[in-house]
Scaffold this motif. Structure first.
Motif, mmCIF file in Angstrom:
data_model
loop_
_atom_site.group_PDB
_atom_site.id
_atom_site.type_symbol
_atom_site.label_atom_id
_atom_site.label_comp_id
_atom_site.label_asym_id
_atom_site.label_seq_id
_atom_site.Cartn_x
_atom_site.Cartn_y
_atom_site.Cartn_z
ATOM 1 N N LEU A 15 23.481 -42.258 -25.050
ATOM 2 C CA LEU A 15 22.943 -42.862 -23.824
ATOM 3 C C LEU A 15 22.601 -41.784 -22.799
ATOM 4 C CD1 LEU A 15 22.148 -45.221 -22.120
ATOM 5 C CD2 LEU A 15 24.528 -45.499 -21.431
ATOM 6 N N ALA A 16 23.531 -40.839 -22.615
ATOM 7 C CA ALA A 16 23.276 -39.773 -21.634
ATOM 8 C C ALA A 16 22.033 -38.978 -22.030
ATOM 9 C CB ALA A 16 24.492 -38.857 -21.536
ATOM 10 N N THR A 17 21.881 -38.712 -23.333
ATOM 11 C CA THR A 17 20.703 -37.961 -23.796
ATOM 12 C C THR A 17 19.426 -38.745 -23.508
ATOM 13 O OG1 THR A 17 22.045 -37.061 -25.569
ATOM 14 C CG2 THR A 17 19.675 -36.785 -25.793
ATOM 15 N N ALA A 18 19.461 -40.053 -23.778
ATOM 16 C CA ALA A 18 18.268 -40.876 -23.551
ATOM 17 C C ALA A 18 17.920 -40.908 -22.061
ATOM 18 C CB ALA A 18 18.505 -42.290 -24.077
ATOM 19 N N LEU A 19 18.929 -41.049 -21.216
ATOM 20 C CA LEU A 19 18.653 -41.147 -19.774
ATOM 21 C C LEU A 19 18.113 -39.818 -19.239
ATOM 22 C CD1 LEU A 19 21.710 -43.295 -18.591
ATOM 23 C CD2 LEU A 19 19.407 -44.047 -19.212
ATOM 24 N N GLU A 20 18.645 -38.738 -19.761
ATOM 25 C CA GLU A 20 18.107 -37.424 -19.351
ATOM 26 C C GLU A 20 16.657 -37.260 -19.798
ATOM 27 O OE1 GLU A 20 20.610 -34.177 -20.507
ATOM 28 O OE2 GLU A 20 22.144 -34.741 -19.049
ATOM 29 N N ARG A 21 16.388 -37.762 -20.992
ATOM 30 C CA ARG A 21 15.032 -37.663 -21.558
ATOM 31 C C ARG A 21 14.009 -38.363 -20.658
ATOM 32 N NH1 ARG A 21 11.277 -36.118 -23.726
ATOM 33 N NH2 ARG A 21 10.641 -36.046 -25.899
ATOM 34 N N LEU A 22 14.449 -39.481 -20.014
ATOM 35 C CA LEU A 22 13.556 -40.248 -19.140
ATOM 36 C C LEU A 22 13.344 -39.594 -17.796
ATOM 37 C CD1 LEU A 22 15.256 -43.766 -19.303
ATOM 38 C CD2 LEU A 22 13.404 -42.928 -20.691
ATOM 39 N N GLY A 23 14.333 -38.808 -17.382
ATOM 40 C CA GLY A 23 14.287 -38.279 -16.023
ATOM 41 C C GLY A 23 14.611 -39.355 -14.994
ATOM 42 N N ILE A 24 15.435 -40.331 -15.386
ATOM 43 C CA ILE A 24 15.816 -41.405 -14.453
ATOM 44 C C ILE A 24 16.519 -40.823 -13.229
ATOM 45 C CG2 ILE A 24 18.000 -41.782 -15.704
ATOM 46 C CD1 ILE A 24 17.867 -44.700 -14.972
ATOM 47 N N GLY A 25 16.284 -41.428 -12.073
ATOM 48 C CA GLY A 25 16.898 -40.894 -10.855
ATOM 49 C C GLY A 25 16.996 -41.953 -9.777
ATOM 50 N N PRO A 26 17.386 -41.555 -8.565
ATOM 51 C CA PRO A 26 17.543 -42.484 -7.459
ATOM 52 C C PRO A 26 16.267 -43.285 -7.214
ATOM 53 C CG PRO A 26 18.451 -40.353 -6.877
ATOM 54 C CD PRO A 26 17.776 -40.181 -8.203
ATOM 55 N N GLY A 27 16.455 -44.575 -6.931
ATOM 56 C CA GLY A 27 15.319 -45.426 -6.576
ATOM 57 C C GLY A 27 14.706 -46.175 -7.755
ATOM 58 N N TRP A 28 15.118 -45.862 -8.989
ATOM 59 C CA TRP A 28 14.535 -46.560 -10.149
ATOM 60 C C TRP A 28 14.994 -48.015 -10.173
ATOM 61 C CZ3 TRP A 28 13.188 -44.451 -15.515
ATOM 62 C CH2 TRP A 28 12.520 -43.235 -15.407
ATOM 63 N N THR A 29 14.138 -48.872 -10.721
ATOM 64 C CA THR A 29 14.561 -50.242 -11.013
ATOM 65 C C THR A 29 14.737 -50.368 -12.526
ATOM 66 O OG1 THR A 29 12.247 -50.935 -11.077
ATOM 67 C CG2 THR A 29 13.429 -51.321 -9.029
ATOM 68 N N ALA A 31 16.577 -52.733 -16.002
ATOM 69 C CA ALA A 31 17.174 -53.966 -16.505
ATOM 70 C C ALA A 31 17.994 -53.609 -17.735
ATOM 71 C CB ALA A 31 16.091 -54.974 -16.859
ATOM 72 N N ASP A 32 19.242 -54.079 -17.756
ATOM 73 C CA ASP A 32 20.147 -53.861 -18.883
ATOM 74 C C ASP A 32 20.283 -55.212 -19.575
ATOM 75 O OD1 ASP A 32 22.170 -53.085 -20.610
ATOM 76 O OD2 ASP A 32 23.737 -53.056 -19.057
ATOM 77 N N ILE A 33 19.611 -55.350 -20.724
ATOM 78 C CA ILE A 33 19.560 -56.661 -21.390
ATOM 79 C C ILE A 33 20.713 -56.748 -22.399
ATOM 80 C CG2 ILE A 33 18.038 -58.322 -22.529
ATOM 81 C CD1 ILE A 33 16.866 -56.933 -19.972
ATOM 82 N N GLY A 34 21.433 -57.870 -22.373
ATOM 83 C CA GLY A 34 22.650 -57.988 -23.181
ATOM 84 C C GLY A 34 23.713 -57.076 -22.590
ATOM 85 N N ALA A 35 23.875 -57.193 -21.266
ATOM 86 C CA ALA A 35 24.694 -56.229 -20.509
ATOM 87 C C ALA A 35 26.174 -56.297 -20.870
ATOM 88 C CB ALA A 35 24.508 -56.474 -19.009
ATOM 89 N N GLY A 36 26.634 -57.427 -21.426
ATOM 90 C CA GLY A 36 28.043 -57.548 -21.817
ATOM 91 C C GLY A 36 28.961 -57.276 -20.649
ATOM 92 N N GLY A 37 29.953 -56.399 -20.864
ATOM 93 C CA GLY A 37 30.930 -56.084 -19.811
ATOM 94 C C GLY A 37 30.351 -55.261 -18.668
ATOM 95 N N ALA A 43 26.776 -47.600 -15.067
ATOM 96 C CA ALA A 43 26.306 -46.211 -15.196
ATOM 97 C C ALA A 43 24.904 -46.070 -14.594
ATOM 98 C CB ALA A 43 26.301 -45.790 -16.669
ATOM 99 N N LEU A 44 24.047 -47.053 -14.856
ATOM 100 C CA LEU A 44 22.693 -47.009 -14.287
ATOM 101 C C LEU A 44 22.743 -47.126 -12.764
ATOM 102 C CD1 LEU A 44 20.801 -49.292 -16.858
ATOM 103 C CD2 LEU A 44 20.617 -46.804 -16.637
ATOM 104 N N ALA A 45 23.635 -47.999 -12.267
ATOM 105 C CA ALA A 45 23.737 -48.202 -10.812
ATOM 106 C C ALA A 45 24.148 -46.906 -10.111
ATOM 107 C CB ALA A 45 24.744 -49.310 -10.507
ATOM 108 N N GLU A 46 25.037 -46.150 -10.760
ATOM 109 C CA GLU A 46 25.469 -44.877 -10.157
ATOM 110 C C GLU A 46 24.294 -43.911 -10.042
ATOM 111 O OE1 GLU A 46 28.755 -43.624 -12.601
ATOM 112 O OE2 GLU A 46 30.182 -44.463 -11.167
ATOM 113 N N ILE A 47 23.404 -43.965 -11.037
ATOM 114 C CA ILE A 47 22.269 -43.034 -11.038
ATOM 115 C C ILE A 47 21.187 -43.473 -10.055
ATOM 116 C CG2 ILE A 47 20.415 -42.065 -12.446
ATOM 117 C CD1 ILE A 47 22.289 -42.637 -14.901
#
Ligand SMILES: C[S@@+](CC[C@H](N)C(=O)[O-])C[C@H]1O[C@@H](n2cnc3c(N)ncnc32)[C@H](O)[C@@H]1O
Length: 215
Positions: A15-29, A31-37, A43-47
């Motif tokens: 997951l960390a590798t994928a998120l780094e690959r995207l360059g996700i950062g503050p202000g992104w919108t 959706a976590d589908i099948g979010a479960g617990g 983790a996304l909210a923190e970023i």
């Protein structure tokens, strides 16, 4: 970048590798589908921070409540009860994400297509799904009779292509261990099987990082 919410998650590395690959950062919108617990939603909210938004979507109202309570400290998380097959968000998002979801749904292609249509032009879809039978406990293959598509990870790249997405990166990765530790703990939680000192390779997770066409 370190993703704090994933510190104790055995599958945190893909997951960390994928998120780094995207360059996700503050202000992104997102959706976590099948979010479960709600581990990934948190983790996304923190970023994405207070200027971003995370829709934690699950078809099970109990999971929705669990995600909402895990993310209670984050005003940017909005928990929604909705099936991935009917995914309809209040706004186009930068990232639609799922992990360990498609193996459980009736038609993974339908859910992935809904995720693809939920992102803005040029937005990202990330799916992380297992090849269950490629996992090993003491050399013997895993099985998960409760899953509808236990090996869906093996089909992810073509599912993404068929959903009209352009795959930017794709790979498979599996946590492994022998004896006490997070891998044995995770296995016990998942299957109630205690592997003792036997070697365990958890089911590899195939990650597809894909992009919707820009126009
Ligand atoms: C194994 S959990 C995965 C939790 C989380 N994504 C993670 O990786 O920790 C699968 C979740 O998908 C949800 N789910 C199953 N079918 C679904 C569907 N058709 N649409 C949305 N959520 C679904 C279940 O309720 C459950 O909470």
């Amino acid at each position: 970048m370190e993703f704090r919410g994933l510190r104790d998650d055995v599958y945190r590395r893909p997951l960390a590798t994928a998120l780094e690959r995207l360059g996700i950062g503050p202000g992104w919108t997102c959706a976590d589908i099948g979010a479960g617990g709600g581990d990934v939603s948190v983790a996304l909210a923190e970023i994405v921070g207070r200027d971003g938004r995370v829709y934690a979507v699950d078809s099970d109202p109990a999971a929705r409540d669990e995600a909402a309570s895990a993310a209670a400290a984050f005003s940017q998380v909005i928990a929604i009860t909705q099936a991935g097959e009917d995914l309809l968000l209040p706004e186009p998002v930068d990232l639609a994400f799922c992990r360990f979801l498609l193996l459980h749904v009736a038609d993974p292609a339908v859910v992935l297509a809904r995720m693809a249509s939920a992102v803005r032009p040029g937005g990202w879809v990330v799916a992380q799904e297992p090849i269950t039978s490629a996992g090993r406990i003491d050399g013997a293959p895993f099985s998960m009779p409760s899953a509808r598509h236990p090996d869906i990870g093996a089909l992810l790249p073509s599912l993404a292509r068929d959903a009209g997405l352009v795959t930017v990166d794709a790979w498979a990765e599996a946590p492994a261990g022998a004896g006490p530790g997070p891998v044995a703990d995770y296995l016990r939680l998942l299957t109630e099987v205690d592997p003792g000192d036997d070697p365990v390779v958890l089911p590899p997770l195939v990650t597809v990082v894909a992009q919707a066409p820009s126009t």
